[in-house]
Design a protein around this motif. Structure first.
Motif, PDB file in Angstrom:
ATOM      1  N   GLN A  64      42.324   1.848  34.469  1.00  0.00           N
ATOM      2  CA  GLN A  64      43.162   2.816  33.378  1.00  0.00           C
ATOM      3  C   GLN A  64      42.988   2.204  31.958  1.00  0.00           C
ATOM      4  O   GLN A  64      43.622   2.669  31.038  1.00  0.00           O
ATOM      5  N   LEU A 112      45.416  -5.103  44.312  1.00  0.00           N
ATOM      6  CA  LEU A 112      45.333  -3.627  44.057  1.00  0.00           C
ATOM      7  C   LEU A 112      45.668  -3.229  42.407  1.00  0.00           C
ATOM      8  O   LEU A 112      45.215  -2.289  42.015  1.00  0.00           O
ATOM      9  N   LEU A 113      46.897  -3.603  42.165  1.00  0.00           N
ATOM     10  CA  LEU A 113      47.490  -3.335  40.782  1.00  0.00           C
ATOM     11  C   LEU A 113      46.638  -3.772  39.977  1.00  0.00           C
ATOM     12  O   LEU A 113      46.239  -2.860  38.706  1.00  0.00           O
ATOM     13  N   LEU A 121      43.797  -1.412  39.768  1.00  0.00           N
ATOM     14  CA  LEU A 121      44.070  -0.017  39.188  1.00  0.00           C
ATOM     15  C   LEU A 121      44.547  -0.242  37.603  1.00  0.00           C
ATOM     16  O   LEU A 121      43.758   0.585  36.726  1.00  0.00           O
TER      17      LEU A 121
END
Length: 116
Positions: free
Chosen positions: A50, A42-43, A46
């Motif tokens: 970004q 997930l990180l 993300l």
């Protein structure tokens, strides 16, 4: 933090570091329901979205070193995320992934040489 990042950490100064270490890594990363691998996936998604190459440069090697994501999985993540996070972000992630894989291969080769 050391478990997540895979290297020794020294205590930082100030409230920001304390909240990060105590709450994020002491509480959030330890909650039931998701494995460290799940959280890492997930990180990474993300961060790629970004364009946060600086933190990806910590998370990708840590996931690889912990055995959470192998070479094939990391390369597949690059292909997948490039289509959602944009090609420039995917290209930056690819550079981090390939550098991580190459560094691990060099380290393994040096270890093998020492054993011989």
């Amino acid at each position: 933090m050391e478990q997540v990042y895979g290297f020794d950490m020294t205590d930082g100064t100030g409230d920001f570091f304390r909240y990060t270490a105590d709450h994020l890594f002491g509480d959030v990363w330890q909650r039931p329901g998701l494995s460290d691998r799940d959280r890492r996936l997930l990180l990474i998604g993300l961060l790629a979205g970004q364009g946060a190459a600086d933190v990806l440069g910590i998370q990708v090697p840590a996931a690889h070193a912990a055995g959470e994501l192998d070479d094939a999985a990391l390369r597949e993540i690059v292909v997948f995320l490039s289509h959602y996070a944009g090609w420039p972000n995917g290209a930056r992630l690819n550079s981090i992934v390939e550098e991580t894989i190459a560094k691990a291969a060099r380290k393994a080769a040096r270890a093998a040489e020492k054993r011989d």
